[in-house]
Scaffold this active site. Structure first.
Site, PDB file in Angstrom:
ATOM      1  CG  ASP A  23      -1.888  -1.205   1.152  1.00  0.00           C
ATOM      2  OD1 ASP A  23      -2.391  -1.503   0.054  1.00  0.00           O
ATOM      3  OD2 ASP A  23      -2.097  -1.853   2.190  1.00  0.00           O
ATOM      4  CG  HIS A  40      -3.762  -5.295   2.347  1.00  0.00           C
ATOM      5  ND1 HIS A  40      -3.165  -4.352   1.529  1.00  0.00           N
ATOM      6  CD2 HIS A  40      -3.929  -6.398   1.582  1.00  0.00           C
ATOM      7  CE1 HIS A  40      -2.976  -4.869   0.331  1.00  0.00           C
ATOM      8  NE2 HIS A  40      -3.427  -6.108   0.327  1.00  0.00           N
TER       9      HIS A  40
HETATM   10  N1  LIG Z   1      -0.733  -8.558   1.465  1.00  0.00           N
HETATM   11  C1  LIG Z   1      -0.756  -8.115   0.222  1.00  0.00           C
HETATM   12  O1  LIG Z   1      -0.506  -6.929  -0.018  1.00  0.00           O
HETATM   13  C2  LIG Z   1      -1.025  -9.043  -0.910  1.00  0.00           C
HETATM   14  C3  LIG Z   1      -0.719  -8.653  -2.226  1.00  0.00           C
HETATM   15  C4  LIG Z   1      -0.949  -9.533  -3.268  1.00  0.00           C
HETATM   16  C5  LIG Z   1      -1.500 -10.795  -3.014  1.00  0.00           C
HETATM   17  N2  LIG Z   1      -1.784 -11.143  -1.733  1.00  0.00           N
HETATM   18  C6  LIG Z   1      -2.339 -12.475  -1.419  1.00  0.00           C
HETATM   19  O2  LIG Z   1      -1.282 -13.435  -1.456  1.00  0.00           O
HETATM   20  C7  LIG Z   1      -1.839 -14.740  -1.698  1.00  0.00           C
HETATM   21  C8  LIG Z   1      -1.050 -15.473  -2.775  1.00  0.00           C
HETATM   22  O3  LIG Z   1      -1.190 -14.838  -3.998  1.00  0.00           O
HETATM   23  P1  LIG Z   1      -0.491 -15.448  -5.323  1.00  0.00           P
HETATM   24  O4  LIG Z   1      -0.798 -14.532  -6.426  1.00  0.00           O
HETATM   25  O5  LIG Z   1       0.916 -15.805  -5.039  1.00  0.00           O
HETATM   26  O6  LIG Z   1      -1.342 -16.800  -5.488  1.00  0.00           O
HETATM   27  P2  LIG Z   1      -0.910 -18.125  -6.274  1.00  0.00           P
HETATM   28  O7  LIG Z   1      -2.123 -18.957  -6.418  1.00  0.00           O
HETATM   29  O8  LIG Z   1      -0.151 -17.784  -7.496  1.00  0.00           O
HETATM   30  O9  LIG Z   1       0.115 -18.830  -5.270  1.00  0.00           O
HETATM   31  C9  LIG Z   1      -0.274 -19.307  -4.035  1.00  0.00           C
HETATM   32  C10 LIG Z   1       0.570 -20.508  -3.702  1.00  0.00           C
HETATM   33  O10 LIG Z   1       0.182 -21.006  -2.422  1.00  0.00           O
HETATM   34  C11 LIG Z   1       0.295 -22.404  -2.469  1.00  0.00           C
HETATM   35  N3  LIG Z   1      -0.445 -23.034  -1.381  1.00  0.00           N
HETATM   36  C12 LIG Z   1      -1.769 -23.289  -1.277  1.00  0.00           C
HETATM   37  N4  LIG Z   1      -2.030 -23.906  -0.111  1.00  0.00           N
HETATM   38  C13 LIG Z   1      -0.846 -24.008   0.543  1.00  0.00           C
HETATM   39  C14 LIG Z   1      -0.468 -24.561   1.786  1.00  0.00           C
HETATM   40  N5  LIG Z   1      -1.341 -25.113   2.608  1.00  0.00           N
HETATM   41  N6  LIG Z   1       0.837 -24.500   2.126  1.00  0.00           N
HETATM   42  C15 LIG Z   1       1.748 -23.935   1.313  1.00  0.00           C
HETATM   43  N7  LIG Z   1       1.444 -23.415   0.104  1.00  0.00           N
HETATM   44  C16 LIG Z   1       0.163 -23.468  -0.266  1.00  0.00           C
HETATM   45  C17 LIG Z   1      -0.217 -22.782  -3.855  1.00  0.00           C
HETATM   46  O11 LIG Z   1       0.209 -24.080  -4.219  1.00  0.00           O
HETATM   47  C18 LIG Z   1       0.408 -21.679  -4.689  1.00  0.00           C
HETATM   48  O12 LIG Z   1       1.668 -22.059  -5.209  1.00  0.00           O
HETATM   49  C19 LIG Z   1      -3.302 -14.490  -2.055  1.00  0.00           C
HETATM   50  O13 LIG Z   1      -4.114 -14.744  -0.944  1.00  0.00           O
HETATM   51  C20 LIG Z   1      -3.345 -13.015  -2.390  1.00  0.00           C
HETATM   52  O14 LIG Z   1      -4.608 -12.443  -2.222  1.00  0.00           O
HETATM   53  C21 LIG Z   1      -1.571 -10.295  -0.687  1.00  0.00           C
HETATM   54  O1  LIG Z   2      -5.882  -7.045  -4.550  1.00  0.00           O
HETATM   55  C1  LIG Z   2      -5.607  -8.185  -4.151  1.00  0.00           C
HETATM   56  O2  LIG Z   2      -6.464  -9.052  -4.010  1.00  0.00           O
HETATM   57  C2  LIG Z   2      -4.185  -8.538  -3.856  1.00  0.00           C
HETATM   58  C3  LIG Z   2      -3.517  -7.612  -2.916  1.00  0.00           C
HETATM   59  O3  LIG Z   2      -4.149  -7.535  -1.683  1.00  0.00           O
HETATM   60  C4  LIG Z   2      -3.248  -6.246  -3.492  1.00  0.00           C
HETATM   61  O4  LIG Z   2      -3.448  -5.247  -2.799  1.00  0.00           O
HETATM   62  O5  LIG Z   2      -2.798  -6.176  -4.655  1.00  0.00           O
END
Ligand SMILES: NC(=O)c1ccc[n+]([C@@H]2O[C@H](COP(=O)([O-])OP(=O)(O)OC[C@H]3O[C@@H](n4cnc5c(N)ncnc54)[C@H](O)[C@@H]3O)[C@@H](O)[C@H]2O)c1
Ligand SMILES: O=C(O)C[C@H](O)C(=O)O
Length: 337
Positions: A173, A200
């Protein structure tokens, strides 16, 4: 003589870097995912990391083999649930970064991820409580406003919760806010620091633009606030069903992990990052966790900064954020019980 002393100095450097680095095993859970892979790549470049352990339910050994060829000092191991992989990944970890879980598709809120991601985070917290209870935990998995309480409650149940070492990652953010404000004001983002507080997701993300030292028209304030609050949606729309922010998140996650490492093993003072942590700021309103700027020290969260002076406009934003946060946190707490 010269050759001998030169050899000695190379050997001394080697042994120094190995012993200093032995302290810093970093685990990434969800390492084969869209965030996990570039995040692990960035961590491989981090001189404070001695051992990078990559865990995922699939494909982590392949990611580890690939990243492990990069010629920096850390060793890389890959783990899946077979052969006690989670235990192997977590044992002796100093920092654990968690991007495990599903991302949004267009039309979804972060809260829509709760049903799947809550149990993933709870199960990982259960393992962390057992294998590395003293580590620093950086939670990326959404909805962060609920997954952080889930992680905390699970650690509490195991009797090992340390509020100084649990961080909801809200760095993206402030990264976005800096970029978006710089675009509008035609500045270099490195000169634009924006404090973002709250949580967030959507209205819980509150940028304190009045503290930037810049002047904004009402139209600019409205447009920038909306863009910072809903920046994640821009990426979700653009990716059109294939996921949410991964590369900018990896950058932001690596920055947060680096700051925690610099403060906890690098001996650096005055390291400040925003983070969604256990906080008293809105505790009276029933909001147990809140993101503000955090000063990091050798034990983790050392000082939680307050909101500072905020404008009437920002007070209204906070008034909308607080009830939503309360609901999100309560939902996480309830699930973990
Ligand atoms: N905090 C933030 O600012 C922020 C920003 C972007 C994304 N996110 C979040 O991060 C998460 C991941 O996003 P992504 O794009 O990498 O998703 P993605 O689907 O590409 O990757 C997620 C990974 O987690 C793995 N996984 C699932 N269950 C699991 C478990 N029990 N143990 C270990 N690994 C496991 C999957 O196999 C996969 O490889 C999402 O929930 C997304 O919303 C948060
Ligand atoms: O927007 C989302 O779901 C992923 C993440 O929390 C973000 O802010 O990009």
């Amino acid at each position: 003589m010269f050759a001998t002393s030169r050899l000695f100095s190379v050997a001394a450097k080697r042994s120094f870097s190995t012993s200093a680095a032995n302290l810093t095993k970093v685990a990434v859970l969800g390492a084969a995912g869209g965030i996990g892979q570039p995040l692990s790549l960035l961590l491989k470049e981090n001189p404070n990391v001695s051992h990078l352990s990559l865990y995922d339910i699939v494909n982590a050994p392949g990611v580890a083999a690939d990243i492990g060829h990069i010629n920096t000092n850390s060793k890389v191991t890959g783990h899946t649930p077979e052969n006690d992989g989670l235990k192997e990944a977590l044992t002796d970890a100093h920092v654990v970064v968690i991007p495990a879980g599903i991302p949004r598709k267009p039309g979804m809120t972060r809260d829509d991820l709760f049903n799947t991601n809550a149990s993933i985070v709870r199960d990982l917290a259960t393992a962390a409580a057992k294998y590395c209870p003293n580590a620093h935990f950086l939670i990326i998995s959404n909805p962060v406003n609920s997954t952080v309480p889930i992680f905390a409650e699970t650690m509490k149940k195991a009797g090992v919760f340390n509020p100084k070492r649990l961080y909801g990652v809200t760095t993206l953010d402030v990264v976005r806010a800096s970029r978006f404000v710089a675009e509008v004001k035609n500045l270099d983002p490195k000169d634009v620091k924006v404090t973002v507080v709250g949580g967030h997701s959507g209205v819980t993300i509150v940028p304190l633009l009045s503290q930037t030292g810049l002047e904004f028209t009402k139209e600019e304030l409205d447009a920038l606030t909306h863009r910072i609050q809903f920046g994640g949606d821009e990426v979700v729309q653009a990716k059109n069903g294939t996921g949410s922010a991964t590369l900018s998140m990896a950058y932001a996650g690596a920055r947060m992990a680096n700051s925690v490492l610099e403060a906890t093993v690098g001996g650096k003072k005055g390291v400040i990052e925003p983070s969604f942590v256990k906080s008293d700021i809105f505790a009276k309103e029933g909001v147990e966790y809140f993101s503000t700027n955090i000063e990091l020290g050798s034990e983790g969260v050392e000082k939680i900064h307050g909101l500072g002076e905020i404008s009437a406009y920002e007070k209204e934003l906070i008034a909308k954020a607080v009830p939503e946060l309360k609901t999100n946190i309560a939902k996480g707490n309830k699930f973990a019980q």
